[in-house]
Design a protein around this motif. Structure first.
Motif, mmCIF file in Angstrom:
data_model
loop_
_atom_site.group_PDB
_atom_site.id
_atom_site.type_symbol
_atom_site.label_atom_id
_atom_site.label_comp_id
_atom_site.label_asym_id
_atom_site.label_seq_id
_atom_site.Cartn_x
_atom_site.Cartn_y
_atom_site.Cartn_z
ATOM 1 N N GLY A 1 11.307 -80.012 -23.156
ATOM 2 C CA GLY A 1 10.949 -81.050 -22.189
ATOM 3 C C GLY A 1 10.964 -82.423 -22.827
ATOM 4 O O GLY A 1 11.781 -82.721 -23.702
ATOM 5 N N SER A 2 10.028 -83.273 -22.400
ATOM 6 C CA SER A 2 9.886 -84.584 -23.020
ATOM 7 C C SER A 2 8.879 -84.526 -24.158
ATOM 8 O O SER A 2 8.426 -85.557 -24.644
ATOM 9 N N GLY A 3 8.549 -83.319 -24.625
ATOM 10 C CA GLY A 3 7.624 -83.124 -25.720
ATOM 11 C C GLY A 3 6.202 -82.964 -25.206
ATOM 12 O O GLY A 3 5.935 -83.062 -24.011
ATOM 13 N N SER A 4 5.331 -82.679 -26.158
ATOM 14 C CA SER A 4 5.497 -82.776 -27.588
ATOM 15 C C SER A 4 5.686 -81.443 -28.310
ATOM 16 O O SER A 4 5.769 -81.416 -29.546
ATOM 17 N N ALA A 5 5.713 -80.314 -27.603
ATOM 18 C CA ALA A 5 5.891 -79.028 -28.269
ATOM 19 C C ALA A 5 7.322 -78.878 -28.778
ATOM 20 O O ALA A 5 8.273 -79.356 -28.154
ATOM 21 N N VAL A 6 7.442 -78.204 -29.916
ATOM 22 C CA VAL A 6 8.749 -77.841 -30.449
ATOM 23 C C VAL A 6 8.792 -76.314 -30.552
ATOM 24 O O VAL A 6 7.761 -75.645 -30.619
ATOM 25 N N PHE A 7 10.004 -75.772 -30.543
ATOM 26 C CA PHE A 7 10.151 -74.322 -30.641
ATOM 27 C C PHE A 7 11.302 -73.989 -31.567
ATOM 28 O O PHE A 7 12.269 -74.742 -31.695
ATOM 29 N N TYR B 1 11.207 -91.274 -20.669
ATOM 30 C CA TYR B 1 12.339 -91.795 -19.907
ATOM 31 C C TYR B 1 12.521 -93.289 -20.159
ATOM 32 O O TYR B 1 13.653 -93.777 -20.295
ATOM 33 N N GLY B 2 11.415 -94.026 -20.210
ATOM 34 C CA GLY B 2 11.506 -95.466 -20.431
ATOM 35 C C GLY B 2 12.134 -95.824 -21.764
ATOM 36 O O GLY B 2 12.832 -96.839 -21.876
ATOM 37 N N GLN B 3 11.906 -94.995 -22.764
ATOM 38 C CA GLN B 3 12.442 -95.264 -24.094
ATOM 39 C C GLN B 3 13.932 -94.984 -24.217
ATOM 40 O O GLN B 3 14.588 -95.478 -25.139
ATOM 41 N N LEU B 4 14.487 -94.183 -23.310
ATOM 42 C CA LEU B 4 15.896 -93.820 -23.433
ATOM 43 C C LEU B 4 16.831 -95.012 -23.326
ATOM 44 O O LEU B 4 17.972 -94.947 -23.797
ATOM 45 N N TYR C 1 15.841 -91.742 -9.908
ATOM 46 C CA TYR C 1 15.643 -90.613 -10.812
ATOM 47 C C TYR C 1 16.819 -90.535 -11.788
ATOM 48 O O TYR C 1 17.784 -91.298 -11.684
ATOM 49 N N HIS C 2 16.736 -89.602 -12.720
ATOM 50 C CA HIS C 2 17.809 -89.408 -13.690
ATOM 51 C C HIS C 2 18.549 -88.106 -13.381
ATOM 52 O O HIS C 2 17.950 -87.102 -13.009
ATOM 53 N N GLU C 3 19.855 -88.148 -13.555
ATOM 54 C CA GLU C 3 20.677 -86.956 -13.413
ATOM 55 C C GLU C 3 20.572 -86.137 -14.700
ATOM 56 O O GLU C 3 20.713 -86.666 -15.804
ATOM 57 N N LEU C 4 20.314 -84.837 -14.528
ATOM 58 C CA LEU C 4 20.090 -83.969 -15.675
ATOM 59 C C LEU C 4 20.980 -82.738 -15.609
ATOM 60 O O LEU C 4 21.463 -82.353 -14.546
ATOM 61 N N GLU C 5 21.161 -82.122 -16.758
ATOM 62 C CA GLU C 5 21.548 -80.716 -16.812
ATOM 63 C C GLU C 5 20.635 -80.080 -17.851
ATOM 64 O O GLU C 5 20.456 -80.612 -18.955
#
Length: 293
Positions: A253-259, A183-186, A25-29
């Motif tokens: 999140g990972s999209g696709s909504a923007v705010f 995640y794969g694209q990062l 997994y990935h470490e997040l904040e």
């Protein structure tokens, strides 16, 4: 016995990826904030079996749906020979980064626990929620939170003084983005895959103040790199909203909504009309106050 419960959405005010963990997994904040846009779930007790129906025909109503999986795990953990009929009125768009499915799962766990006389403790509910997905435990809190680890190690937070009276304007473009793809694209964006630790605490400090502009200036989302590259309309939305006077605009999140964060609901509604005039009306939108859900 029957119950009706609302299931809110969420926004990631900040989503910082710190690298890959040994467990894969990935470490997040991340800073998670409830969004007062709701699905509605209807629960009806039955003798056996789990039956799910939904107003959105595109959503599966079997074990692929987190609602069914949450119900299955609740009954297994509680050791109950019983069943439930659930109807989901869907408003939160799918694949948007708004946490609709995760919220539905959390609401299902809590509603069933209430319906069957609370056989499970809060600790057990949180454990079941974490097993369903990293965002699910957040929806058991009903308040903002700092998420670390996979995003599921949560520190509940008070509502932020800097955002008092403000509003969120949310735009979903009509398509989703796969979290696995994001995640794969990062890997192509090393600085985003290995972000600078401590961003969340910096933004938290600003959110405790009285200047919303300063706080919003620190909002960040690592997934904007790949998402804006493949879907430039998302960056166009953010840029346009800022040009129209938003305090800031980000993807959730990972999209696709923007705010966007705006001064108040009236400003958000005026900005929404400008957005529709510029980009058309065939997108999902919402303007809601920043307030306890």
């Amino acid at each position: 016995m029957s119950l009706v419960r609302k299931s809110p959405a969420k926004l990631n005010l900040l989503l910082n990826v710190l690298g890959r963990r040994p467990d894969g997994y990935h470490e997040l904040e991340t800073l998670l904030h409830p969004l007062a846009v709701y699905d509605t779930l209807h629960f009806e007790r039955r003798a056996s079996g789990i039956e799910l129906s939904c107003t959105d025909p595109a959503l599966p109503v079997d074990g692929r749906n987190l609602v069914c999986r949450a119900a299955e795990r609740f009954f297994a953990e509680a050791g109950l020979r019983a069943g439930v009929r659930i109807h989901l009125e869907k408003r939160i768009p799918q694949g948007a980064g708004l946490g609709g499915g995760s919220g539905n799962a959390a609401v299902t766990l809590r509603a069933l626990n209430e319906m069957f006389d609370r056989p499970l403790s809060e600790e057990t509910l949180h454990r079941l929620a974490a097993g369903l997905g990293a965002d699910v435990p957040f929806f058991l809190l009903d308040r903002p939170a700092l998420g670390t680890g996979r995003g599921d190690c949560l520190e509940p937070l008070d509502w932020f003084p800097a955002l008092r009276g403000c509003a969120f304007l949310v735009v979903h473009p009509g398509f989703g983005i796969s979290t696995a793809w994001a995640y794969g694209q990062l890997a192509r964006f090393p600085s985003l895959l290995h972000g600078r630790a401590g961003r969340a605490r910096e933004v938290l400090q600003a959110l405790q103040g009285a200047d919303p502009g300063r706080a919003v200036a620190g909002f960040f989302n690592a997934f904007e790199g790949p998402a804006f590259e493949k879907f430039p309309v998302l960056e166009l939305y953010c840029r346009y909203l800022c040009e129209q006077g938003a305090l800031g605009a980000r993807m959730t999140g990972s999209g696709s909504a923007v705010f966007a964060v705006v001064r108040d609901v009236a400003a958000g509604e005026a900005m929404l009309e400008a957005l529709r005039s510029r980009f058309g009306r065939n997108v999902w939108t919402a303007v809601v106050g920043v307030a306890p859900c």
